[in-house]
Write an enzyme that holds these catalytic residues in place. Structure first.
Site, PDB file in Angstrom:
ATOM      1  N   THR A   1     -13.529   9.953  57.530  1.00 36.47           N
ATOM      2  CA  THR A   1     -13.360   9.464  59.044  1.00 36.47           C
ATOM      3  C   THR A   1     -11.953  10.014  59.768  1.00 36.47           C
ATOM      4  OG1 THR A   1     -13.684   7.121  59.990  1.00 36.47           O
ATOM      5  CG2 THR A   1     -11.959   7.684  58.192  1.00 36.47           C
TER       6      THR A   1
ATOM      7  N   GLU B   1      -9.086   1.169  75.237  1.00 34.87           N
ATOM      8  CA  GLU B   1      -9.096   0.750  74.065  1.00 34.87           C
ATOM      9  C   GLU B   1     -10.393  -0.264  73.792  1.00 34.87           C
ATOM     10  OE1 GLU B   1      -7.594   1.851  71.402  1.00 34.87           O
ATOM     11  OE2 GLU B   1      -7.437   0.128  70.030  1.00 34.87           O
TER      12      GLU B   1
END
Ligand SMILES: *[C@@H]1O[C@H](CO)[C@@H](O)[C@H](O)[C@H]1NC(C)=O
Ligand SMILES: *[C@@H]1O[C@H](CO)[C@@H](O)[C@H](O)[C@H]1NC(C)=O
Ligand SMILES: *[C@@H]1O[C@H](CO)[C@@H](O)[C@H](O)[C@H]1NC(C)=O
Ligand SMILES: *[C@@H]1O[C@H](CO)[C@@H](O)[C@H](O)[C@H]1NC(C)=O
Ligand SMILES: *[C@@H]1O[C@H](CO)[C@@H](O)[C@H](O)[C@H]1NC(C)=O
Ligand SMILES: *[C@@H]1O[C@H](CO)[C@@H](O)[C@H](O)[C@H]1NC(C)=O
Length: 528
Positions: free
Chosen positions: A516, A390
């Site tokens: 997106t 992440e």
């Protein structure tokens, strides 16, 4: 024509875009340290033409498996919690996974799933939600999902269908949704609040909104206006965006085109000069060039702002880790001080530079995009699971005994080891493959997909995992975000799928542009 079947096919398309084709054996892909491997892969691919179809079918199988798990357990709710086989409603409790899955089921041409989703969408009541509603998340997942489905079905380009009533409902439901959200823009400036409560038509009372959550509405809201002929929606989003395109005060634009993150809702001023391409800022930059792809005749100023930001990004934010100077990451900034840290979310950057380089015919943006793609690939191949973390850093002051060896070998160290089923690395492989024709990127996407399938699959779905660098990914987090369906599955599939009008093109004439959340929206402007 298949883009990737033959190297010569890539040559033709490259020339159509006015770009010089990297020659076999040249150093064009030199910073990838794998140019020869790419060329060999191309030759192998020509000798094994069924490989792409096998891979595309395997992704379709995984999508169908996850869909069945979600729909049989959580129809009408947002997400399946795959470990406990229960349901979660963080997206307004309107069935987010179904709406987010529609455009993927369409491009995969899976009629049964398309029918289930099309029958479901007209039943959603977008006028009410008992939870706080995110304007940004609701726009990119629900509004874009329905508008994409509407165009994909209306254009008659797919071997799947829906009833006329269900197709029409995609547009009327989009309008119903936008009508219930639009009070968010009722502020002195027209800048919306991101957190709103539909039942009381009130906001969370915030005084600020962020760069990405303001700057990632305009494509969807403008598209709704263009499809309905009612200019109200696009005008709302463009008014909000105008403060981002003309940033004030100037000291909160520390590099030309690169701005701060926090904007005052009451006067439109930028309140800081902290930014970059990480989460919170990311898709503002993404949409600047995508608006130009969407309609080059109306959104030239968005292109100009993207070019300004892209030039400054290459000049100021390029960062090569001390232990692996062959790798390129993007630093972020606090005023004009650089921070050597990045995120999985940021890894859309390579794909965005590739898209910009392709439509603007700029080889330097393409080369830079490929360097960023290569850096993000390294974050995947360096871990035990071969999935990227992440968040990661290459700030040398944070290197200690616990991460020194990892940093020396890989050029970064992990600062958050979680994997949330995010798509950005595979998304950038997709652009890299579609724009260069180099099948090495198909192989990278396949490796990532196999790793995700092997590590995160559990019971009837896929789960976020706690540690990409631990055996079996550490533990399951029991969360399956709807973007697994919209993005991970779609990009993993399309990179191996046959050419189609909605695929990204490298001929400067894209007929569709992906929002997106990876929902393809039909371009309305003339060819660039
Ligand atoms: C289209 O779909 C039908 C039925 O779903 C199938 O039999 C046929 O092979 C498909 N054609 C193509 C070109 O995919
Ligand atoms: C456009 O949509 C807005 C919001 O729903 C509505 O108030 C307005 O009457 C519509 N305008 C036209 C011309 O239909
Ligand atoms: C961006 O960079 C290119 C190449 O250096 C240059 O030609 C162009 O003028 C620059 N544009 C802006 C707006 O900085
Ligand atoms: C950040 O990375 C740059 C290389 O791009 C390097 O020169 C600088 O020393 C690094 N700073 C820290 C604190 O690691
Ligand atoms: C950034 O610069 C402004 C002045 O332009 C200053 O007030 C602020 O404290 C700086 N922020 C940081 C985090 O250094
Ligand atoms: C995904 O995992 C399932 C279950 O282990 C397996 O049957 C399937 O072949 C895997 N798919 C890929 C592409 O690795």
């Amino acid at each position: 024509m298949r883009l990737a079947s033959l190297y010569v096919a890539a040559t033709v398309l490259y020339h159509a875009c006015g770009l010089a084709l990297p020659q076999p054996g040249s150093t064009k892909f030199g910073y990838l340290a794998s140019g020869d491997r790419g060329i060999r892969a191309l030759q192998n691919r020509a000798a094994n033409p069924t490989l792409e179809q096998e891979r595309a079918n395997a992704v379709k199988d995984a999508f169908t498996f996850a869909w069945n798990g979600y729909f049989s357990n959580c129809k009408g709710q947002d997400e399946l919690e795959p470990v406990s086989n229960t349901c979660l409603n963080p997206r307004n409790n309107w069935g987010a996974s179904a709406v987010d899955a529609l455009s993927t089921a369409l491009v995969m041409e899976i009629q049964d799933i398309v029918t289930d989703i099309l029958d479901y969408i007209p039943t959603i009541d977008f006028t009410t939600s008992t939870t706080s509603v995110s304007l940004f998340e609701t726009t990119i997942r629900y509004l874009a999902g329905m508008l994409s489905g509407y165009s994909l079905l209306s254009e008659g380009i797919l071997n799947v269908t829906g009833s006329v009533a269900n197709i029409k409902a995609l547009l009327t439901q989009s309008q119903s949704l936008a009508d219930s959200l639009s009070f968010a823009f009722d502020s002195p400036t027209g800048i919306p609040s991101n957190s709103i409560y539909l039942n009381s038509r009130s906001t969370g009372g915030e005084s600020v909104n962020s760069l990405a959550t303001i700057g990632t509405l305009v494509l969807e809201w403008q598209h709704l206006s263009d499809l309905t002929g009612n200019g109200t929606y696009g005008a709302l989003a463009q008014k909000a965006e105008s403060y981002l395109l003309n940033p004030e005060p100037t000291y909160n634009e520390p590099f030309p085109g690169l701005v701060g993150s926090t904007i005052s809702i009451s006067n439109g001023a930028f309140l800081d000069a902290t930014g970059g391409w990480n989460g919170g800022d990311d898709s503002f930059y993404e949409y600047l060039i995508k608006m130009y792809v969407y309609d080059s005749s109306r959104f030239g100023i968005y292109r100009d702002r993207w070019i300004l930001a892209a030039n400054s990004t290459m000049k100021y934010l390029t960062s090569n880790p001390s232990s692996r100077p062959d790798l390129t990451f993007l630093a972020s900034y606090v005023n004009t001080t650089f921070v050597n840290a990045s995120q999985h979310l940021t890894c859309f950057d390579g794909g965005n530079f590739l898209l910009g380089g392709s439509v603007l015919k700029r080889q330097d943006y393409i080369d830079f995009g490929l360097a960023l793609v290569n850096g993000c690939h390294d974050t995947y191949t360096s871990t035990l699971t071969r999935i990227g973390p992440e968040a990661f850093s290459w700030d040398t002051t944070g290197v200690d005994a616990s991460n020194q060896a990892f940093y020396n070998a890989n050029g970064f160290y992990i600062t958050n080891a979680f994997y949330d089923l995010r798509p950005e690395v595979i998304e950038s492989y997709y652009y890299a493959y579609r724009i260069t024709g180099n099948t090495m990127y198909q192989d990278w996407a396949w490796d990532a997909f196999v790793a995700i399938n092997a590590t995160t699959r559990v019971n009837n779905g896929f789960s976020a995992i706690s540690d990409v660098n631990a055996a079996h990914g550490g533990s399951f987090d029991n969360v399956q975000e709807s973007f697994l369906f919209a993005e991970v599955m779609k990009y993993s599939y399309l990179i191996h799928a046959p050419d189609a009008p909605f695929q990204v093109n490298n001929d400067c004439e894209n007929q569709w542009v992906f929002n997106t959340e990876a929902h393809p929206l039909k371009v309305v402007g003339p060819p660039i």
